[in-house]
Each structure stands twice: as structure tokens, then as C-alpha cells.
Design a protein around this motif. Structure first.
Motif, short mmCIF file in Angstrom:
data_model
loop_
_atom_site.label_atom_id
_atom_site.label_comp_id
_atom_site.label_asym_id
_atom_site.label_seq_id
_atom_site.Cartn_x
_atom_site.Cartn_y
_atom_site.Cartn_z
N CYS A 128 -5.86 3.81 16.56
CA CYS A 128 -6.37 2.49 16.46
C CYS A 128 -5.17 2.08 15.76
O CYS A 128 -3.87 2.37 15.21
CB CYS A 128 -7.23 1.77 15.50
SG CYS A 128 -9.03 2.74 16.10
N ARG A 129 -4.61 0.22 16.41
CA ARG A 129 -3.23 -0.79 16.29
C ARG A 129 -4.10 -1.41 15.68
O ARG A 129 -5.00 -1.92 16.19
CB ARG A 129 -2.64 -0.71 17.28
CG ARG A 129 -1.70 1.19 17.62
CD ARG A 129 -1.11 1.18 16.88
NE ARG A 129 0.34 1.94 17.15
CZ ARG A 129 1.14 2.13 18.20
NH1 ARG A 129 2.06 1.39 18.51
NH2 ARG A 129 1.58 3.08 18.68
N TYR A 130 -3.33 -2.13 14.72
CA TYR A 130 -4.09 -3.53 14.07
C TYR A 130 -2.93 -4.45 14.22
O TYR A 130 -1.50 -4.30 13.40
CB TYR A 130 -4.12 -3.06 12.63
CG TYR A 130 -4.99 -1.94 12.34
CD1 TYR A 130 -6.61 -1.88 12.68
CD2 TYR A 130 -4.68 -0.46 12.92
CE1 TYR A 130 -7.71 -1.39 12.40
CE2 TYR A 130 -5.31 0.47 12.41
CZ TYR A 130 -7.12 0.14 12.43
OH TYR A 130 -8.18 1.20 11.76
N ALA A 131 -3.30 -5.51 14.07
CA ALA A 131 -2.05 -6.96 14.07
C ALA A 131 -2.86 -8.61 13.34
O ALA A 131 -3.78 -7.92 13.63
CB ALA A 131 -1.38 -7.41 15.09
N PRO A 132 -2.16 -9.01 12.33
CA PRO A 132 -0.72 -8.45 11.77
C PRO A 132 -1.09 -7.00 10.41
O PRO A 132 -2.57 -6.89 10.72
CB PRO A 132 -0.41 -9.42 11.01
CG PRO A 132 -1.42 -10.37 11.48
CD PRO A 132 -2.50 -9.79 12.34
N THR A 133 -0.13 -6.17 10.85
CA THR A 133 -0.62 -5.10 10.35
C THR A 133 -0.39 -5.09 8.35
O THR A 133 -0.35 -6.80 7.94
CB THR A 133 1.07 -4.13 10.15
OG1 THR A 133 1.44 -3.47 9.76
CG2 THR A 133 2.14 -4.99 8.94
N GLY A 134 -1.03 -4.38 8.09
CA GLY A 134 -1.61 -4.21 6.64
C GLY A 134 -1.13 -3.47 6.17
O GLY A 134 0.36 -2.89 6.33
N ASN A 135 -1.34 -2.61 4.70
CA ASN A 135 -1.27 -1.98 3.85
C ASN A 135 -0.05 -1.85 3.63
O ASN A 135 1.33 -1.53 3.70
CB ASN A 135 -1.68 -0.84 5.00
CG ASN A 135 -2.80 -0.17 4.77
OD1 ASN A 135 -3.98 -0.58 4.20
ND2 ASN A 135 -2.65 1.40 5.32
N LYS A 136 0.45 -3.61 3.07
CA LYS A 136 1.92 -4.29 2.71
C LYS A 136 1.67 -3.98 0.72
O LYS A 136 1.18 -4.33 -0.17
CB LYS A 136 1.99 -5.36 2.96
CG LYS A 136 1.78 -5.79 4.27
CD LYS A 136 1.94 -7.46 5.21
CE LYS A 136 2.40 -7.05 6.63
NZ LYS A 136 2.24 -7.92 7.24
N ASP A 137 3.18 -2.88 0.74
CA ASP A 137 3.36 -2.66 -0.78
C ASP A 137 3.19 -3.85 -0.89
O ASP A 137 3.97 -5.15 -0.94
CB ASP A 137 4.68 -1.73 -0.76
CG ASP A 137 4.28 -0.35 -0.25
OD1 ASP A 137 3.17 -0.21 0.11
OD2 ASP A 137 5.54 -0.15 -0.56
N GLY A 138 2.77 -3.82 -2.50
CA GLY A 138 2.49 -5.62 -3.49
C GLY A 138 1.72 -6.57 -3.43
O GLY A 138 2.61 -7.43 -4.24
N PHE A 139 0.71 -6.36 -2.65
CA PHE A 139 0.13 -7.23 -2.08
C PHE A 139 -1.10 -6.99 -2.71
O PHE A 139 -1.59 -5.98 -2.79
CB PHE A 139 -0.29 -7.62 -0.59
CG PHE A 139 0.85 -8.46 -0.09
CD1 PHE A 139 1.13 -9.60 -0.22
CD2 PHE A 139 1.81 -7.63 0.93
CE1 PHE A 139 2.48 -10.27 0.19
CE2 PHE A 139 2.94 -8.37 1.00
CZ PHE A 139 2.90 -9.66 1.26
N PHE A 140 -1.58 -7.76 -3.41
CA PHE A 140 -3.30 -7.24 -4.20
C PHE A 140 -4.01 -7.12 -3.47
O PHE A 140 -4.69 -8.73 -2.60
CB PHE A 140 -3.01 -8.48 -5.25
CG PHE A 140 -4.54 -8.01 -6.18
CD1 PHE A 140 -4.47 -7.05 -7.72
CD2 PHE A 140 -6.47 -8.70 -5.89
CE1 PHE A 140 -5.27 -7.29 -7.68
CE2 PHE A 140 -7.03 -7.91 -6.89
CZ PHE A 140 -6.36 -7.20 -7.61
N LEU A 141 -5.06 -6.47 -2.75
CA LEU A 141 -6.07 -6.25 -2.48
C LEU A 141 -7.04 -6.12 -2.99
O LEU A 141 -7.45 -5.19 -3.39
CB LEU A 141 -6.01 -4.85 -1.62
CG LEU A 141 -7.15 -4.47 -0.76
CD1 LEU A 141 -6.93 -6.07 0.69
CD2 LEU A 141 -6.47 -3.64 0.19
N ALA A 142 -8.29 -7.14 -2.56
CA ALA A 142 -9.78 -6.51 -3.43
C ALA A 142 -10.44 -7.58 -2.37
O ALA A 142 -10.06 -8.52 -1.64
CB ALA A 142 -9.77 -7.48 -5.04
#
Length: 198
Positions: A164-178
Motif C-alpha cells: 500500500c502507498r500513501y500520500a502525503p506520506t505519514g510516519n514523520k519523526d517529531g510529530f505528535f500523533l493522537a
């Protein structure tokens, strides 16, 4: 005796619910429309539970996913696409299993099932186990800024490769995910202190 055992296993609801596909022991259904509908519905169900907007299907991302799935099937090399610049352009989730055995909902279900280990926090510190790899498929699936997906399957003589491909990409270091939160939004001061350990 073997036939009786198989009949008993299939008649037991808890076991039957865990079979790799509805046709078991026959091969799983394979159809591009079924793949698209199954994975898009699974993604959007997970995203709805997480409190973020749904994604739409991208034929372009699906074509790119197919190219990489076909590469893995042809070479037997299982791993993320290392094409320079790909990571900035699109995120990627991978799965592999015995050819023809697993239904699409099982493939994507393994990734969505990582939710049980998810905890809010600054990516990549989102796993209750302490290993971010144990939730990385899930975090990409629910990444709030992702708007499009495309997935594909290719097979070698023995193995299915699902991408599976995703755009825009996720899993970016330093971003708060909740749940329900835009990872690009600044953290309130109280959470910044909590995240820094002060």
C-alpha cells in the motif's frame, strides 16, 4: 478421521472466524475491485475510529504499489522501495504471506490490528511495547494528513506480496500523533512540557 477433524474445525465459530479466507482451504478470492473496496473500507473504518478524515483511492499510487509488489515477487527481496525520493513522495506498508491463502481483509487486518499497541505521543514513540515497528503500519493508516492510498498484490510461485502507498506520506519523526489531532498543529504548552519530561 482427518475429514472429521476439518469438519469440526470449520463448524467451530471461533476457529472459523480465524481462517485465512472465506474459501479455506480453497484459495482466497482475487479481484482488483475486491482489493480496492476491501482495503479502502478497512482504512476508512480505522481512520473513522481514530477521528480523522477518510482517504480516497489513487490509481497512480496503486500502479506504483503494483510495480514494487511485482519487483518483490520477481526477486524474492522483501523490503521497502529504495527508489531515491520515494519516501518523501509516498509512505508505504508491506505484507507478505503464502500465495493464495490469505484474503485481503486478513492482510490489511494485520496492519490495522496494531492499534492495540498504539499510544499517543511524538512519532516514533507511539508503541506501548516501546518498539515503534509494532505500530508503524497502523500509524501510517491513520496518519491525519494522508488523503490518498493505492494498494496492489503480486505473487511469486510461493508468496503473495501486498503493498500500500500513501500520500502525503505519514510516519514523520517529531510529530505528535493522537486520535483526532492534526500532527502538524502546535502542541499546547502543557503538553510540550510533558513531552520534554520537565
Amino acid at each position: 478421521m482427518r475429514g472429521v477433524l476439518i469438519a469440526l474445525l470449520l463448524a467451530t465459530p471461533s476457529v472459523a472466524a480465524n481462517l485465512p479466507n472465506a474459501n479455506w482451504p480453497a484459495p482466497a478470492d482475487r479481484d482488483p475491485v475486491l482489493l480496492r473496496d476491501t482495503v479502502l473500507n478497512a482504512h476508512n473504518a480505522a481512520r473513522r475510529l481514530f477521528g480523522v478524515d477518510p482517504v480516497s483511492w489513487s490509481d497512480q499510487l496503486a500502479a506504483e504499489a503494483l510495480a514494487h509488489a511485482q519487483y518483490m515477487a520477481a526477486t524474492g527481496i522483501y523490503g521497502h522501495d529504495q527508489t531515491p525520493g520515494r519516501r518523501k513522495k509516498s509512505g508505504e506498508n508491506l505484507w507478505r504471506g503464502t500465495r493464495g491463502v490469505f484474503a485481503y481483509d486478513v492482510m490489511i487486518g494485520v496492519m490495522v490490528g496494531e492499534a492495540r499497541l498504539f499510544r499517543p505521543g511524538t512519532f516514533p514513540n507511539n508503541s506501548a511495547s516501546g518498539d515503534w515497528h509494532s505500530v508503524a503500519h497502523y500509524t501510517q493508516i491513520v496518519w491525519p494528513t494522508t488523503t490518498e492510498i493505492g494498494c496492489a498484490l503480486a505473487a511469486s510461485a510461493t508468496t503473495d506480496y501486498f503493498v500500500c502507498r500513501y500520500a502525503p506520506t505519514g510516519n514523520k519523526d517529531g510529530f505528535f500523533l493522537a486520535s483526532g489531532r492534526d500532527p502538524l498543529a502546535p502542541l499546547p504548552a502543557s503538553q510540550q512540557l510533558a513531552q520534554s519530561g520537565n
